[in-house]
Design a protein around this motif. Structure first.
Motif, PDB file in Angstrom:
ATOM      1  N   ARG A 161      14.965  59.813   3.069  1.00 12.27           N
ATOM      2  CA  ARG A 161      16.049  59.453   3.991  1.00 12.27           C
ATOM      3  C   ARG A 161      16.659  60.685   4.654  1.00 12.27           C
ATOM      4  NH1 ARG A 161      16.963  54.173   3.900  1.00 12.27           N
ATOM      5  NH2 ARG A 161      16.576  52.934   2.020  1.00 12.27           N
ATOM      6  N   PHE A 162      16.781  61.778   3.894  1.00 15.51           N
ATOM      7  CA  PHE A 162      17.368  62.982   4.482  1.00 15.51           C
ATOM      8  C   PHE A 162      16.467  63.581   5.555  1.00 15.51           C
ATOM      9  CE2 PHE A 162      18.029  67.559   4.725  1.00 15.51           C
ATOM     10  CZ  PHE A 162      19.380  67.595   5.056  1.00 15.51           C
ATOM     11  N   MET A 163      15.168  63.621   5.291  1.00 20.45           N
ATOM     12  CA  MET A 163      14.261  64.203   6.276  1.00 20.45           C
ATOM     13  C   MET A 163      14.153  63.332   7.511  1.00 20.45           C
ATOM     14  SD  MET A 163      13.515  67.054   5.000  1.00 20.45           S
ATOM     15  CE  MET A 163      12.310  67.592   6.216  1.00 20.45           C
ATOM     16  N   GLY A 164      14.376  62.016   7.367  1.00 16.96           N
ATOM     17  CA  GLY A 164      14.325  61.112   8.508  1.00 16.96           C
ATOM     18  C   GLY A 164      12.901  60.735   8.861  1.00 16.96           C
ATOM     19  N   GLY A 165      12.777  59.723   9.736  1.00 15.08           N
ATOM     20  CA  GLY A 165      11.457  59.309  10.189  1.00 15.08           C
ATOM     21  C   GLY A 165      10.672  58.520   9.168  1.00 15.08           C
ATOM     22  N   HIS A 166      11.354  57.999   8.139  1.00 15.17           N
ATOM     23  CA  HIS A 166      10.686  57.243   7.088  1.00 15.17           C
ATOM     24  C   HIS A 166      11.349  55.884   6.923  1.00 15.17           C
ATOM     25  CE1 HIS A 166       8.030  60.264   5.153  1.00 15.17           C
ATOM     26  NE2 HIS A 166       8.877  61.122   5.693  1.00 15.17           N
ATOM     27  N   ASN A 167      10.541  54.880   6.629  1.00  9.97           N
ATOM     28  CA  ASN A 167      11.034  53.593   6.184  1.00  9.97           C
ATOM     29  C   ASN A 167      10.916  53.535   4.671  1.00  9.97           C
ATOM     30  OD1 ASN A 167      11.510  52.054   8.751  1.00  9.97           O
ATOM     31  ND2 ASN A 167       9.363  52.605   9.064  1.00  9.97           N
ATOM     32  N   VAL A 168      12.013  53.210   4.007  1.00  9.16           N
ATOM     33  CA  VAL A 168      12.004  53.042   2.551  1.00  9.16           C
ATOM     34  C   VAL A 168      11.965  51.548   2.273  1.00  9.16           C
ATOM     35  CG1 VAL A 168      13.218  53.474   0.391  1.00  9.16           C
ATOM     36  CG2 VAL A 168      13.281  55.194   2.222  1.00  9.16           C
ATOM     37  N   ILE A 169      10.933  51.108   1.546  1.00  8.67           N
ATOM     38  CA  ILE A 169      10.624  49.685   1.426  1.00  8.67           C
ATOM     39  C   ILE A 169      10.383  49.324  -0.036  1.00  8.67           C
ATOM     40  CG2 ILE A 169       8.991  47.867   2.133  1.00  8.67           C
ATOM     41  CD1 ILE A 169       8.246  49.781   4.512  1.00  8.67           C
ATOM     42  N   ASP A 170      10.905  48.159  -0.447  1.00  5.16           N
ATOM     43  CA  ASP A 170      10.534  47.570  -1.728  1.00  5.16           C
ATOM     44  C   ASP A 170       9.272  46.747  -1.507  1.00  5.16           C
ATOM     45  OD1 ASP A 170      12.592  48.443  -3.533  1.00  5.16           O
ATOM     46  OD2 ASP A 170      13.982  47.149  -2.461  1.00  5.16           O
ATOM     47  N   VAL A 190       8.575  52.398  -1.942  1.00  4.34           N
ATOM     48  CA  VAL A 190       7.600  53.187  -1.188  1.00  4.34           C
ATOM     49  C   VAL A 190       8.208  53.626   0.140  1.00  4.34           C
ATOM     50  CG1 VAL A 190       5.699  51.886  -2.226  1.00  4.34           C
ATOM     51  CG2 VAL A 190       6.558  51.233   0.038  1.00  4.34           C
ATOM     52  N   THR A 191       7.538  54.576   0.794  1.00  4.33           N
ATOM     53  CA  THR A 191       7.900  54.958   2.155  1.00  4.33           C
ATOM     54  C   THR A 191       6.689  54.807   3.057  1.00  4.33           C
ATOM     55  OG1 THR A 191       7.325  57.316   1.933  1.00  4.33           O
ATOM     56  CG2 THR A 191       9.573  56.675   1.334  1.00  4.33           C
ATOM     57  N   VAL A 192       6.994  54.523   4.313  1.00  2.97           N
ATOM     58  CA  VAL A 192       5.989  54.526   5.373  1.00  2.97           C
ATOM     59  C   VAL A 192       6.607  55.246   6.560  1.00  2.97           C
ATOM     60  CG1 VAL A 192       4.473  53.167   6.856  1.00  2.97           C
ATOM     61  CG2 VAL A 192       5.087  52.302   4.588  1.00  2.97           C
ATOM     62  N   ARG A 193       5.932  56.251   7.060  1.00  4.13           N
ATOM     63  CA  ARG A 193       6.471  56.999   8.190  1.00  4.13           C
ATOM     64  C   ARG A 193       6.638  56.104   9.409  1.00  4.13           C
ATOM     65  NH1 ARG A 193       3.189  62.607   8.712  1.00  4.13           N
ATOM     66  NH2 ARG A 193       3.336  61.903  10.861  1.00  4.13           N
ATOM     67  N   ALA A 194       7.736  56.332  10.137  1.00  2.00           N
ATOM     68  CA  ALA A 194       8.059  55.483  11.288  1.00  2.00           C
ATOM     69  C   ALA A 194       7.050  55.632  12.416  1.00  2.00           C
ATOM     70  CB  ALA A 194       9.464  55.801  11.798  1.00  2.00           C
ATOM     71  N   ASP A 195       6.333  56.750  12.446  1.00  2.00           N
ATOM     72  CA  ASP A 195       5.329  56.932  13.492  1.00  2.00           C
ATOM     73  C   ASP A 195       3.982  56.328  13.101  1.00  2.00           C
ATOM     74  OD1 ASP A 195       5.077  58.945  11.519  1.00  2.00           O
ATOM     75  OD2 ASP A 195       3.890  60.175  12.872  1.00  2.00           O
ATOM     76  N   LYS A 196       3.876  55.814  11.868  1.00  2.20           N
ATOM     77  CA  LYS A 196       2.612  55.237  11.415  1.00  2.20           C
ATOM     78  C   LYS A 196       2.666  53.716  11.297  1.00  2.20           C
ATOM     79  CE  LYS A 196       0.713  59.314   9.153  1.00  2.20           C
ATOM     80  NZ  LYS A 196       0.078  59.881   7.943  1.00  2.20           N
ATOM     81  N   ALA A 209      -3.046  52.312   3.527  1.00  2.61           N
ATOM     82  CA  ALA A 209      -3.390  53.741   3.559  1.00  2.61           C
ATOM     83  C   ALA A 209      -2.203  54.613   3.944  1.00  2.61           C
ATOM     84  CB  ALA A 209      -4.536  53.972   4.533  1.00  2.61           C
ATOM     85  N   ASP A 210      -1.202  54.023   4.583  1.00  5.53           N
ATOM     86  CA  ASP A 210      -0.054  54.798   5.054  1.00  5.53           C
ATOM     87  C   ASP A 210       1.152  54.690   4.134  1.00  5.53           C
ATOM     88  OD1 ASP A 210      -1.360  55.722   7.377  1.00  5.53           O
ATOM     89  OD2 ASP A 210      -1.044  53.781   8.323  1.00  5.53           O
ATOM     90  N   ILE A 211       0.982  54.053   2.992  1.00  3.21           N
ATOM     91  CA  ILE A 211       2.079  53.899   2.040  1.00  3.21           C
ATOM     92  C   ILE A 211       2.134  55.117   1.113  1.00  3.21           C
ATOM     93  CG2 ILE A 211       2.853  52.577   0.003  1.00  3.21           C
ATOM     94  CD1 ILE A 211       1.685  50.093   1.366  1.00  3.21           C
ATOM     95  N   HIS A 212       3.336  55.626   0.885  1.00  6.25           N
ATOM     96  CA  HIS A 212       3.543  56.702  -0.083  1.00  6.25           C
ATOM     97  C   HIS A 212       4.536  56.211  -1.128  1.00  6.25           C
ATOM     98  CE1 HIS A 212       4.373  60.577  -1.905  1.00  6.25           C
ATOM     99  NE2 HIS A 212       5.650  60.397  -1.681  1.00  6.25           N
ATOM    100  N   GLU A 213       4.122  56.209  -2.387  1.00 10.66           N
ATOM    101  CA  GLU A 213       4.983  55.710  -3.456  1.00 10.66           C
ATOM    102  C   GLU A 213       5.964  56.784  -3.897  1.00 10.66           C
ATOM    103  OE1 GLU A 213       4.589  53.642  -7.902  1.00 10.66           O
ATOM    104  OE2 GLU A 213       2.818  53.827  -6.596  1.00 10.66           O
ATOM    105  N   LEU A 214       7.215  56.382  -4.026  1.00 15.98           N
ATOM    106  CA  LEU A 214       8.254  57.300  -4.451  1.00 15.98           C
ATOM    107  C   LEU A 214       8.283  57.413  -5.962  1.00 15.98           C
ATOM    108  CD1 LEU A 214      11.041  56.111  -2.006  1.00 15.98           C
ATOM    109  CD2 LEU A 214       9.836  58.302  -1.907  1.00 15.98           C
ATOM    110  N   SER A 215       8.933  58.478  -6.439  1.00 15.39           N
ATOM    111  CA  SER A 215       9.110  58.656  -7.866  1.00 15.39           C
ATOM    112  C   SER A 215       9.898  57.481  -8.450  1.00 15.39           C
ATOM    113  CB  SER A 215       9.869  59.961  -8.128  1.00 15.39           C
ATOM    114  OG  SER A 215      10.391  59.992  -9.440  1.00 15.39           O
ATOM    115  N   PRO A 216       9.567  57.041  -9.658  1.00 16.41           N
ATOM    116  CA  PRO A 216      10.327  55.965 -10.274  1.00 16.41           C
ATOM    117  C   PRO A 216      11.798  56.288 -10.470  1.00 16.41           C
ATOM    118  CG  PRO A 216       8.274  56.349 -11.457  1.00 16.41           C
ATOM    119  CD  PRO A 216       8.426  57.471 -10.478  1.00 16.41           C
ATOM    120  N   THR A 217      12.126  57.589 -10.482  1.00 15.78           N
ATOM    121  CA  THR A 217      13.519  57.974 -10.658  1.00 15.78           C
ATOM    122  C   THR A 217      14.269  58.064  -9.346  1.00 15.78           C
ATOM    123  OG1 THR A 217      12.944  60.344 -10.545  1.00 15.78           O
ATOM    124  CG2 THR A 217      12.958  59.297 -12.717  1.00 15.78           C
ATOM    125  N   ALA A 218      13.597  57.760  -8.202  1.00 15.00           N
ATOM    126  CA  ALA A 218      14.227  57.869  -6.883  1.00 15.00           C
ATOM    127  C   ALA A 218      15.412  56.937  -6.770  1.00 15.00           C
ATOM    128  CB  ALA A 218      13.215  57.530  -5.813  1.00 15.00           C
TER     129      ALA A 218
END
Length: 333
Positions: free
Chosen positions: A235-244, A250-256, A324-333
């Motif tokens: 969220r701080f870096m921006g350009g990401h969607n944080v999704i359950d 997980v996150t998916v970049r807004a440009d992807k 392929a564009d999904i990035h899983e966040l740390s469980p402690t996020a």
């Protein structure tokens, strides 16, 4: 000019009257690295910089520069130099005398200190302004003078406290390119505090994202943007969607993501539909925000694609993404 030195922070802590500002952080910065400390106001980045400089005492841990711990050593003995946000030039001294000032305080003769000051003014393309007063310079010129003054003691580590924040946006972009060039030419370690994500991405070899006195993630700008470790970083870096998604965060970049007006399938494996809440034209692209089931989603849509089928707030739309564009966040996020 001296070359850079390794810097290591080992469980460094800073507390003010019982309030923890920096919470047992550990970090290694290799010699010759351009490192940016970034994060929101109050995250501990400026306190960390001041402790490295020796302008703040540490409450615990060790600061190691090169082969020695510098805990308790005064700034002048650490091999560091600080470039302040305000530049802090003496208004009554010429540019040359501002740059040479610290050598004068060390008892260096006039001819020698002026020769070194003039050499550094040539490095930053300010030699023709050597006899002017700071008030006769633009903001960018004052910044170059402040940089030359910081370098005159041959530091192995240069510390920069939000050095670009006082400049207008156009000059800020120009000057950050110059800072990077100077760092490469000098070969010394730069540690640069900023709250600007774009600034850190442009400058850093090593970006360190801080939050609540701790390091959330340290790595190359590409690594941090592509693979944020936590929801805060994303969220701080921006350009990401944080999704359950299927019990995971997980996150998916807004440009992807793909964007489809009218609530269509968006041609993706995962699709969420909703209502457009904001449209921001940014030249090469258009940022579209959608209120969808599960929360807000954002798509960065190429300009040509958007205006082929434009939408306005209130319209139905869909945003989709592929596995392929999904990035899983740390469980402690």
């Amino acid at each position: 000019m001296s070359r850079g030195a390794d810097l290591e922070l080992v469980n460094v802590t800073k507390s003010y009257s019982g309030t923890i500002a920096v919470d047992a952080i550990s970090l290694r910065i290799k010699a010759g690295t351009y490192c940016c400390l970034l994060g929101p106001s109050g995250c501990g980045k400026s306190s960390t910089l001041r402790m490295i400089a020796g302008h703040e005492d540490i409450s615990g841990g060790d600061i190691v520069i090169g082969a020695r711990a510098v805990n308790g050593e005064p700034p002048v003995k650490r091999g560091t130099a600080m470039m302040f946000q305000s530049y802090a030039l003496f208004p009554h001294l010429s540019v040359r005398d501002n740059v040479a000032f610290s050598l004068k305080m060390r008892g260096v003769g006039k001819a020698d200190r002026y020769a070194k000051a003039d050499a550094l003014l040539r490095l930053v393309a300010m030699d023709r302004y050597a006899d002017r007063l700071p008030a006769q310079l633009s903001g960018g010129q004052q910044q170059r003078v402040a940089l030359a003054r910081s370098l005159i003691t041959d530091p192995v580590i240069l510390l920069l406290d939000e050095p670009l924040s006082a400049l207008d946006p156009f000059l800020r972009i120009k000057m950050r390119a110059e800072l990077k060039r100077f760092q490469r030419e000098l070969g010394i370690t730069f540690i640069h505090v900023t709250h600007g994500q774009e600034e850190a991405m442009a400058l850093a070899d090593l970006a360190v994202v801080m939050n609540n006195g701790r390091i959330e993630q340290a790595g190359s700008p590409q690594e941090i943007f592509d693979r944020p470790a936590t929801e805060f970083v994303a969220r701080f870096m921006g350009g990401h969607n944080v999704i359950d998604l299927a019990g995971k965060r997980v996150t998916v970049r807004a440009d992807k993501v793909s964007f489809a007006p009218g609530g269509e399938s968006a041609g993706a494996e995962h699709v969420r539909t909703g209502t457009v809440t904001a449209v921001e034209y940014q030249g090469y692209s258009v940022v579209v925000t959608l209120d969808a089931a599960g929360g807000e989603l954002t798509a960065i849509v190429p300009e040509r694609q958007f205006f082929a089928r434009p939408v306005e707030p209130g319209a139905a739309a869909a945003i989709g993404w592929n596995a392929a564009d999904i990035h899983e966040l740390s469980p402690t996020a």
